[in-house]
Write a protein that holds these residues in place. Structure first.
Motif, mmCIF file in Angstrom:
data_model
loop_
_atom_site.group_PDB
_atom_site.id
_atom_site.type_symbol
_atom_site.label_atom_id
_atom_site.label_comp_id
_atom_site.label_asym_id
_atom_site.label_seq_id
_atom_site.Cartn_x
_atom_site.Cartn_y
_atom_site.Cartn_z
ATOM 1 N N ILE A 1 0.838 -1.213 0.000
ATOM 2 C CA ILE A 1 0.000 0.000 0.000
ATOM 3 C C ILE A 1 0.873 1.265 0.000
ATOM 4 O O ILE A 1 2.042 1.203 0.347
ATOM 5 N N PRO A 2 0.266 2.404 -0.352
ATOM 6 C CA PRO A 2 0.981 3.656 -0.128
ATOM 7 C C PRO A 2 0.598 4.208 1.255
ATOM 8 O O PRO A 2 -0.571 4.197 1.629
ATOM 9 N N ILE A 3 1.587 4.651 2.000
ATOM 10 C CA ILE A 3 1.345 5.288 3.291
ATOM 11 C C ILE A 3 1.116 6.782 3.039
ATOM 12 O O ILE A 3 1.830 7.387 2.238
ATOM 13 N N SER A 4 0.135 7.368 3.718
ATOM 14 C CA SER A 4 -0.084 8.808 3.583
ATOM 15 C C SER A 4 0.996 9.527 4.387
ATOM 16 O O SER A 4 0.993 9.474 5.621
ATOM 17 N N GLY A 5 1.895 10.175 3.700
ATOM 18 C CA GLY A 5 3.017 10.833 4.365
ATOM 19 C C GLY A 5 4.271 10.634 3.535
ATOM 20 O O GLY A 5 4.256 9.910 2.535
ATOM 21 N N THR A 6 5.357 11.241 3.946
ATOM 22 C CA THR A 6 6.598 11.135 3.168
ATOM 23 C C THR A 6 7.339 9.838 3.523
ATOM 24 O O THR A 6 6.854 9.035 4.322
ATOM 25 N N GLY A 7 8.503 9.659 2.955
ATOM 26 C CA GLY A 7 9.290 8.452 3.183
ATOM 27 C C GLY A 7 9.484 8.141 4.660
ATOM 28 O O GLY A 7 9.468 6.974 5.066
ATOM 29 N N SER A 8 9.642 9.174 5.462
ATOM 30 C CA SER A 8 9.843 8.941 6.905
ATOM 31 C C SER A 8 8.594 8.325 7.541
ATOM 32 O O SER A 8 8.704 7.578 8.520
ATOM 33 N N ALA A 9 7.428 8.641 6.992
ATOM 34 C CA ALA A 9 6.187 8.046 7.509
ATOM 35 C C ALA A 9 6.163 6.550 7.188
ATOM 36 O O ALA A 9 5.736 5.728 8.011
ATOM 37 N N ALA A 10 6.642 6.195 5.991
ATOM 38 C CA ALA A 10 6.693 4.775 5.629
ATOM 39 C C ALA A 10 7.743 4.058 6.477
ATOM 40 O O ALA A 10 7.557 2.904 6.877
ATOM 41 N N PRO B 1 5.142 14.252 -6.527
ATOM 42 C CA PRO B 1 5.384 15.090 -5.356
ATOM 43 C C PRO B 1 5.427 14.263 -4.060
ATOM 44 O O PRO B 1 4.855 13.178 -4.004
ATOM 45 N N PRO B 2 6.121 14.763 -3.051
ATOM 46 C CA PRO B 2 6.188 14.014 -1.783
ATOM 47 C C PRO B 2 4.831 13.935 -1.096
ATOM 48 O O PRO B 2 4.015 14.853 -1.227
ATOM 49 N N GLY B 3 4.597 12.840 -0.383
ATOM 50 C CA GLY B 3 3.360 12.764 0.400
ATOM 51 C C GLY B 3 2.639 11.424 0.382
ATOM 52 O O GLY B 3 1.709 11.226 1.165
ATOM 53 N N VAL B 4 3.023 10.522 -0.513
ATOM 54 C CA VAL B 4 2.476 9.151 -0.479
ATOM 55 C C VAL B 4 3.646 8.193 -0.671
ATOM 56 O O VAL B 4 4.405 8.347 -1.617
ATOM 57 N N SER B 5 3.781 7.225 0.212
ATOM 58 C CA SER B 5 5.011 6.439 0.237
ATOM 59 C C SER B 5 4.753 4.940 0.198
ATOM 60 O O SER B 5 4.119 4.382 1.094
ATOM 61 N N PRO B 6 5.268 4.293 -0.856
ATOM 62 C CA PRO B 6 5.059 2.853 -1.028
ATOM 63 C C PRO B 6 5.601 2.015 0.135
ATOM 64 O O PRO B 6 6.666 2.320 0.684
ATOM 65 N N LEU B 7 4.855 0.964 0.464
ATOM 66 C CA LEU B 7 5.259 0.061 1.552
ATOM 67 C C LEU B 7 4.775 -1.343 1.224
ATOM 68 O O LEU B 7 3.670 -1.516 0.703
ATOM 69 N N THR B 8 5.606 -2.345 1.516
ATOM 70 C CA THR B 8 5.146 -3.726 1.347
ATOM 71 C C THR B 8 5.624 -4.596 2.503
ATOM 72 O O THR B 8 6.748 -4.427 2.984
ATOM 73 N N PHE B 9 4.744 -5.458 2.974
ATOM 74 C CA PHE B 9 5.049 -6.418 4.041
ATOM 75 C C PHE B 9 4.849 -7.820 3.481
ATOM 76 O O PHE B 9 3.770 -8.150 2.991
#
Ligand SMILES: Cc1ncc(COP(=O)(O)O)c(C=O)c1O
Length: 379
Positions: free
Chosen positions: A74-83, A212-220
């Protein structure tokens, strides 16, 4: 009404008009024009069937980008640091031993965050510009017996690329989860989540994806999901709690927080561009443009901080020649040429410039322009 409105802070700024900067620093990179167009698309609600379809498309395209079949993508709402924070908050339970590989600043940030989630943080370190080899990591695993090993694939502060192949197997041998930061590399540098047996990967939108910054990909992956599902304590961060977020991004579509609709449009477009170009072609383009830059730097007498085999194609650290004021050069590039590059920090402060060729910006004309501008500024 007896209380008077305070007018002290009321003013009318002029219409926003930002300069046409070419962003060749460590990020953000310039967004692709199609991505900027997508962000201006009219909004729908965050539970509108049309948006739900966009969400599913994003998840599928993220699986391509990550090279994974992981359901929890999913994409996390926030920048890379949020992910980064989402990854750590969900995987760490108080007391877990987390071993962090430090090859620059962003490993330190991971260690700082992991400590805030009450992990027992251990470090395995090397100099900024070097990477950790398998033998060093094996020795550290043997000594610390961690639950999680965290590494940074593309270290933006040093310009080094940490090899990941083989580390997944090492982690399984020690029954440890492997977590990798790909904020500065995903979409520009080869990465195979499933083949390399990486359990948790996160990234950002504003570097090699040119969004633009603000949505950050994440996978588990499955091993990480199993640990998440068997937690004894609730995730200490409500906003980033994947057990809640997956209800919105999963089949039940339960409201958690209002998704940044337009940023998700932008991410969808950025991911579409990746799928259109193809990962192999995109990785090759980043490598080719980086090599063009390295050759050009060499021709004007500038050297790179990192040895060729360990260099990150998306971010190059260039050694500042003796007697040259790094800040002044970067300032002149910005003010006279509208080109942004960055200086070094920490142990590399004043010693390097950081030049990014990321996503849409990784193009021949930008390399030539930067080299010409550098030549003029350096005399
Ligand atoms: C390797 C790495 N990790 C994490 C981050 C943090 O991302 P953000 O600044 O988007 O929060 C960055 C940003 O530069 C980065 O380069």
């Amino acid at each position: 009404m007896t209380t008077k409105i305070n007018e002290a802070h009321r003013f009318r700024p002029h219409q926003l008009d930002m300069p046409p900067r070419l962003l060749l620093g460590p990020g953000p990179s310039n967004a692709h024009p199609r991505v900027l167009q997508a962000i201006a698309m009219r909004q729908v609600g965050h539970l509108d069937p049309c948006f739900l379809e966009v969400m599913s498309e994003i998840q599928e395209l993220l699986r391509y980008l990550f090279q994974t079949d992981n359901e929890l993508t999913i994409p996390i709402s926030g920048t890379g640091s949020a992910a980064m924070e989402a990854s750590l908050a969900n995987i760490i339970e108080p007391g877990d031993v987390v071993l962090v590989g430090i090859i620059g600043y962003f490993g330190q940030r991971i260690a700082d965050m992991a400590g805030r989630y009450r992990a027992d943080v251990r470090l395995v370190e090397t100099e900024w510009g070097q990477v950790l080899d398998l033998e060093t990591l094996r020795a550290a695993m043997e000594e610390h017996r961690p639950t999680v090993l965290a590494l940074v694939h593309g270290e933006t502060s040093s310009g080094a690329r940490q090899p990941i192949e083989g580390i997944g197997d090492l982690c399984r041998e020690y029954d440890c989860l492997l977590l990798v930061d790909t904020v500065a590399s995903l979409g520009g540098v080869p990465f195979f989540t499933d083949d390399w047996k990486v359990d948790i990967v996160y990234s950002g939108s504003q570097k090699c994806l040119s969004c633009p910054p603000g949505v950050s990909p994440l996978t588990f992956g499955p091993r990480a999901v199993e640990k998440l599902n068997n937690r004894k304590t609730t995730v200490a961060n409500w906003y980033l709690d994947l057990t809640l977020l997956t209800k919105y991004w999963g089949i039940s579509r339960v409201y958690h927080h209002t998704a940044p609709i337009n940023l998700n449009y932008a991410l969808r477009e950025a991911l579409t561009l990746v799928a259109e170009e193809g990962l192999a072609e995109r990785w090759a383009r980043h490598q080719e443009m980086a090599e063009l830059l390295w050759q050009g730097l060499d021709q004007i007498g500038l050297a790179c901080h990192v040895e060729p085999d360990l260099r990150l194609p998306s971010l190059t650290t260039v050694l500042v020649p003796e007697g040259v004021d790094a800040k002044e050069v970067a300032g002149r590039l910005l003010n006279e040429y509208n080109i942004e590059i960055a200086g070094g920090f920490g142990p590399l402060a004043g010693k390097v410039w950081r030049v990014g060729l990321m996503g849409f910006n990784s193009r021949r004309e930008n390399v030539v322009l930067l080299l010409e501008a550098l030549k003029e500024v350096l005399g």
